[in-house]
Design an enzyme around this catalytic site. Structure first.
Site, mmCIF file in Angstrom:
data_model
loop_
_atom_site.group_PDB
_atom_site.id
_atom_site.type_symbol
_atom_site.label_atom_id
_atom_site.label_comp_id
_atom_site.label_asym_id
_atom_site.label_seq_id
_atom_site.Cartn_x
_atom_site.Cartn_y
_atom_site.Cartn_z
ATOM 1 N N ASP A 93 0.780 -1.239 0.000
ATOM 2 C CA ASP A 93 0.000 0.000 0.000
ATOM 3 C C ASP A 93 0.811 1.287 0.000
ATOM 4 O O ASP A 93 0.351 2.320 0.469
ATOM 5 C CB ASP A 93 -0.916 -0.011 1.233
ATOM 6 C CG ASP A 93 -0.131 -0.296 2.513
ATOM 7 O OD1 ASP A 93 1.079 -0.023 2.533
ATOM 8 O OD2 ASP A 93 -0.733 -0.797 3.483
ATOM 9 N N GLU A 115 0.055 -9.136 -1.038
ATOM 10 C CA GLU A 115 -0.569 -8.581 0.179
ATOM 11 C C GLU A 115 -1.805 -7.746 -0.197
ATOM 12 O O GLU A 115 -1.954 -6.581 0.178
ATOM 13 C CB GLU A 115 0.421 -7.751 1.018
ATOM 14 C CG GLU A 115 -0.014 -7.588 2.465
ATOM 15 C CD GLU A 115 0.910 -6.717 3.308
ATOM 16 O OE1 GLU A 115 0.837 -5.484 3.228
ATOM 17 O OE2 GLU A 115 1.721 -7.300 4.056
ATOM 18 N N GLU A 129 -2.271 5.009 3.003
ATOM 19 C CA GLU A 129 -2.156 3.609 2.572
ATOM 20 C C GLU A 129 -3.493 2.967 2.219
ATOM 21 O O GLU A 129 -3.576 2.155 1.295
ATOM 22 C CB GLU A 129 -1.440 2.788 3.654
ATOM 23 C CG GLU A 129 0.054 3.096 3.812
ATOM 24 C CD GLU A 129 0.346 4.306 4.691
ATOM 25 O OE1 GLU A 129 -0.615 4.932 5.179
ATOM 26 O OE2 GLU A 129 1.526 4.637 4.889
ATOM 27 N N HIS A 215 5.975 5.460 12.971
ATOM 28 C CA HIS A 215 6.245 6.307 11.802
ATOM 29 C C HIS A 215 5.009 6.748 11.020
ATOM 30 O O HIS A 215 5.120 7.483 10.054
ATOM 31 C CB HIS A 215 7.160 5.562 10.823
ATOM 32 C CG HIS A 215 6.467 4.427 10.112
ATOM 33 N ND1 HIS A 215 6.298 3.200 10.667
ATOM 34 C CD2 HIS A 215 5.882 4.377 8.901
ATOM 35 C CE1 HIS A 215 5.643 2.425 9.821
ATOM 36 N NE2 HIS A 215 5.368 3.117 8.742
ATOM 37 N N ARG A 217 1.963 8.393 9.154
ATOM 38 C CA ARG A 217 1.662 9.803 8.839
ATOM 39 C C ARG A 217 0.509 10.354 9.673
ATOM 40 O O ARG A 217 0.517 11.516 10.057
ATOM 41 C CB ARG A 217 1.306 9.929 7.352
ATOM 42 C CG ARG A 217 2.505 10.202 6.491
ATOM 43 C CD ARG A 217 2.090 10.400 5.044
ATOM 44 N NE ARG A 217 3.125 11.073 4.296
ATOM 45 C CZ ARG A 217 4.247 10.502 3.895
ATOM 46 N NH1 ARG A 217 4.478 9.244 4.173
ATOM 47 N NH2 ARG A 217 5.139 11.192 3.211
ATOM 48 N N HIS A 248 12.820 5.803 12.987
ATOM 49 C CA HIS A 248 12.623 5.949 11.536
ATOM 50 C C HIS A 248 13.318 7.225 11.063
ATOM 51 O O HIS A 248 13.352 8.226 11.785
ATOM 52 C CB HIS A 248 11.112 6.018 11.274
ATOM 53 C CG HIS A 248 10.717 5.861 9.839
ATOM 54 N ND1 HIS A 248 10.943 6.838 8.903
ATOM 55 C CD2 HIS A 248 10.101 4.853 9.184
ATOM 56 C CE1 HIS A 248 10.471 6.430 7.725
ATOM 57 N NE2 HIS A 248 9.961 5.219 7.874
HETATM 58 C C1 UD1 Z 1 6.542 4.915 3.787
HETATM 59 C C2 UD1 Z 1 5.171 4.409 3.352
HETATM 60 C C3 UD1 Z 1 4.484 3.676 4.485
HETATM 61 C C4 UD1 Z 1 5.374 2.614 5.082
HETATM 62 C C5 UD1 Z 1 6.709 3.220 5.461
HETATM 63 C C6 UD1 Z 1 7.636 2.137 5.937
HETATM 64 C C7 UD1 Z 1 3.927 5.785 1.759
HETATM 65 C C8 UD1 Z 1 2.998 6.915 1.588
HETATM 66 N N1 UD1 Z 1 4.333 5.547 3.015
HETATM 67 O O1 UD1 Z 1 6.354 5.904 4.769
HETATM 68 O O2 UD1 Z 1 3.291 3.075 4.021
HETATM 69 O O3 UD1 Z 1 4.742 2.100 6.222
HETATM 70 O O4 UD1 Z 1 7.285 3.827 4.302
HETATM 71 O O5 UD1 Z 1 8.696 2.648 6.669
HETATM 72 O O6 UD1 Z 1 4.306 5.152 0.801
HETATM 73 N N2 UD1 Z 1 13.884 8.688 4.837
HETATM 74 C C9 UD1 Z 1 15.269 8.684 4.758
HETATM 75 N N3 UD1 Z 1 15.887 7.514 4.419
HETATM 76 C C10 UD1 Z 1 15.219 6.355 4.187
HETATM 77 C C11 UD1 Z 1 13.820 6.372 4.293
HETATM 78 C C12 UD1 Z 1 13.163 7.546 4.603
HETATM 79 O O7 UD1 Z 1 15.913 9.692 4.972
HETATM 80 O O8 UD1 Z 1 15.848 5.336 3.880
HETATM 81 C C13 UD1 Z 1 13.200 9.965 5.175
HETATM 82 C C14 UD1 Z 1 13.245 10.958 4.001
HETATM 83 O O9 UD1 Z 1 13.329 12.250 4.494
HETATM 84 C C15 UD1 Z 1 11.889 10.739 3.336
HETATM 85 C C16 UD1 Z 1 11.020 10.516 4.559
HETATM 86 O O10 UD1 Z 1 11.814 9.703 5.421
HETATM 87 O O11 UD1 Z 1 11.481 11.864 2.586
HETATM 88 C C17 UD1 Z 1 9.681 9.885 4.304
HETATM 89 O O12 UD1 Z 1 9.744 8.739 3.477
HETATM 90 P P1 UD1 Z 1 8.401 8.228 2.728
HETATM 91 O O13 UD1 Z 1 8.703 6.994 1.989
HETATM 92 O O14 UD1 Z 1 7.785 9.338 1.965
HETATM 93 O O15 UD1 Z 1 7.409 7.948 3.907
HETATM 94 P P2 UD1 Z 1 7.467 6.967 5.127
HETATM 95 O O16 UD1 Z 1 6.918 7.733 6.279
HETATM 96 O O17 UD1 Z 1 8.801 6.344 5.243
HETATM 97 N N1 UDP Z 2 12.331 -3.256 10.727
HETATM 98 C C1 UDP Z 2 13.709 -3.298 10.501
HETATM 99 N N2 UDP Z 2 14.506 -2.458 11.226
HETATM 100 C C2 UDP Z 2 14.012 -1.596 12.145
HETATM 101 C C3 UDP Z 2 12.611 -1.545 12.345
HETATM 102 C C4 UDP Z 2 11.807 -2.390 11.610
HETATM 103 O O1 UDP Z 2 14.188 -4.080 9.684
HETATM 104 O O2 UDP Z 2 14.787 -0.879 12.769
HETATM 105 C C5 UDP Z 2 11.460 -4.140 9.906
HETATM 106 C C6 UDP Z 2 10.428 -4.935 10.668
HETATM 107 O O3 UDP Z 2 10.950 -6.187 11.063
HETATM 108 C C7 UDP Z 2 9.305 -5.073 9.658
HETATM 109 C C8 UDP Z 2 9.432 -3.822 8.793
HETATM 110 O O4 UDP Z 2 10.720 -3.290 9.067
HETATM 111 O O5 UDP Z 2 9.492 -6.183 8.802
HETATM 112 C C9 UDP Z 2 8.366 -2.843 9.145
HETATM 113 O O6 UDP Z 2 8.637 -1.630 8.520
HETATM 114 P P1 UDP Z 2 7.867 -0.309 8.905
HETATM 115 O O7 UDP Z 2 7.374 -0.399 10.292
HETATM 116 O O8 UDP Z 2 8.786 0.813 8.562
HETATM 117 O O9 UDP Z 2 6.681 -0.266 7.835
HETATM 118 P P2 UDP Z 2 5.201 -0.897 7.823
HETATM 119 O O10 UDP Z 2 5.311 -2.351 8.056
HETATM 120 O O11 UDP Z 2 4.417 -0.157 8.869
HETATM 121 O O12 UDP Z 2 4.705 -0.558 6.470
#
Ligand code: UD1
Ligand code: UDP
Length: 374
Positions: A93, A115, A129, A215, A217, A248
């Site tokens: 999602d 999924e 999502e 994490h 939104r 995160h």
């Molecule tokens: C995204 C997904 C969410 C998922 C989550 C898993 C969407 C809308 N959201 O949310 O469904 O649960 O990932 O973690 O698709 N950033 C870094 N380095 C990284 C990753 C993120 O710096 O490796 C920072 C950046 O500033 C980036 C921000 O996090 O702009 C947000 O990342 P984004 O993928 O937009 O949203 P998540 O909150 O991570």
């Molecule tokens: N996870 C990881 N390192 C961390 C925290 C989480 O590898 O420090 C893994 C966790 O085991 C799970 C996945 O990341 O499989 C979950 O990711 P996240 O919570 O970011 O996203 P969501 O599942 O809510 O989309």
């Protein structure tokens, strides 16, 4: 072609990539990463030894949804035009999922949704999502639903039974793979312990600790304020309990976390852990406090009680089984939920019964069985 971009998608698609790699005489496989995440995606690619064929490298610090959606849509359309895959597999999602499915739709390339069918039926939670997966469901040709319940959701939306396959969740395939790898390798275990010892200055293998992640939104701002204040209250109330929190990288999370939770002796704010390290730590944790989707699926398999800091969940299976409880972003409920698990042994034992309603580790095999018939 498999397309993914964030940490959880990569974890859940990795066993599928590896299963497909074993059949390269039959499948012509391309792995495309949008890199909606960068460091957190690379951690997973590294652990599962995946080298993408295409890397769009799209992550920007503090990216906004409209920009991210449009860049993925534009870039993915070019990729699909060039490679003309017979099927595009997306996961779950995320924005990567939504925009890739749309690009595939515009190119008339069929989509398989891994999924599929998870629902809260509240477009605001999880945001965005719930919208992403509903729209992806409209475009999808093969719905790989993890559970009977997710299949029921799809059927109730009028989706034809013949296009739904109940597979189990590939997260359990990934979990089994990693646990097996750790269990059979003493050197790996020693390395994991050394890495975790370096960031956790307490006896995490023997002392109780709460593993925290957050994490979402919809929790940005006020939600996080209440969540982090609850954790601070708990840390002060239970000085002998440790709180381990891999934060995160989103600054909407890390900024308030550091403002509220920095400087406490029993709170450890650490960098995101590699998947293997995280699972190893999860095994030793006493309970989990999270708003994550994936962790709601992994923790019950390891018999860890989970308090979910969300108002609703698209994974009610573990709530029904008693391992997961919703506490929302409500400060009082979070404090009460953790306190009860720490103080009431019977309640703890009831919630920590190992239970896994999400699969048997054979989800990828079932998906491949379908792909071979296409
Ligand atoms: C995204 C997904 C969410 C998922 C989550 C898993 C969407 C809308 N959201 O949310 O469904 O649960 O990932 O973690 O698709 N950033 C870094 N380095 C990284 C990753 C993120 O710096 O490796 C920072 C950046 O500033 C980036 C921000 O996090 O702009 C947000 O990342 P984004 O993928 O937009 O949203 P998540 O909150 O991570
Ligand atoms: N996870 C990881 N390192 C961390 C925290 C989480 O590898 O420090 C893994 C966790 O085991 C799970 C996945 O990341 O499989 C979950 O990711 P996240 O919570 O970011 O996203 P969501 O599942 O809510 O989309």
């Amino acid at each position: 072609m498999l397309v993914f971009g964030t940490r959880p998608e990569a974890i859940k698609m990795a066993p599928l990539v590896n299963a497909l790699k074993d059949e390269l005489d039959y499948f012509d496989l391309k792995v495309c990463v949008t890199s909606q995440h960068r460091e957190m995606l690379d951690q997973v690619l590294n652990i599962f030894n995946i080298k993408p064929d295409i890397d769009l490298n799209l992550m920007k610090k503090n990216q906004k949804l409209p920009n991210l959606t449009s860049s993925i849509l534009n870039k993915m359309q070019k990729v699909l035009k060039k490679f003309q895959p017979d099927i595009v597999l997306v996961h779950g999602d995320t924005t990567t999922t939504l925009a890739t499915s749309m690009a595939a739709f515009y190119e008339s390339i069929p989509v398989g949704h891994v999924e599929a069918g998870l629902r809260t039926y509240n477009l605001k939670a999880p945001f965005p999502e719930e919208f992403n997966r509903q729209i992806t469901g409209k475009i999808t040709k093969w719905h790989f639903a993890p559970t009977e319940l997710s299949q029921q959701n799809l059927l109730s939306e009028g989706i034809n039974q013949s296009s739904i396959i109940v597979t189990g969740n590939t997260v359990i395939d990934a979990l089994h793979l990693i646990l097996k790898r750790i269990d059979k390798d003493k050197v790996r275990q020693k390395n994991l312990k050394n890495i975790l010892n370096a960031s956790l200055p307490f006896d995490w293998q023997n002392e109780h600790f709460v593993l925290v992640t957050a994490h979402r939104r919809e929790n940005f701002g006020n939600g996080f304020l209440k969540i982090f204040t609850a954790i601070k209250e708990l840390a002060l109330k239970y000085p002998k309990i440790h709180f381990v929190y891999p934060v995160h990288l989103n600054s909407n999370v890390s900024k308030p976390v550091n403002e509220i939770l920095n400087g406490f002796d029993n709170i450890y704010l650490i960098k995101p852990l590699e998947y293997e390290q995280f699972i190893y730590l999860l095994k030793y944790s006493y309970l989990v406090l999270t708003d994550s989707g994936g962790i709601q699926e992994e923790a019950p398999s390891l018999g860890k009680p989970v308090l979910v800091m969300r108002e609703s969940t698209e994974r009610p299976e573990a709530v029904d089984a008693g391992t997961v409880k919703l506490v929302g972003s409500n400060q009082k409920k979070i404090v009460e939920g953790v306190s009860r698990l720490l103080n009431d042994k019977k309640h703890y034992q009831k919630m920590s019964r190992a239970h896994n309603p999400f699969g048997d580790g054979l989800a990828c095999k079932r998906i491949l069985d379908v792909l071979r018939t296409i």
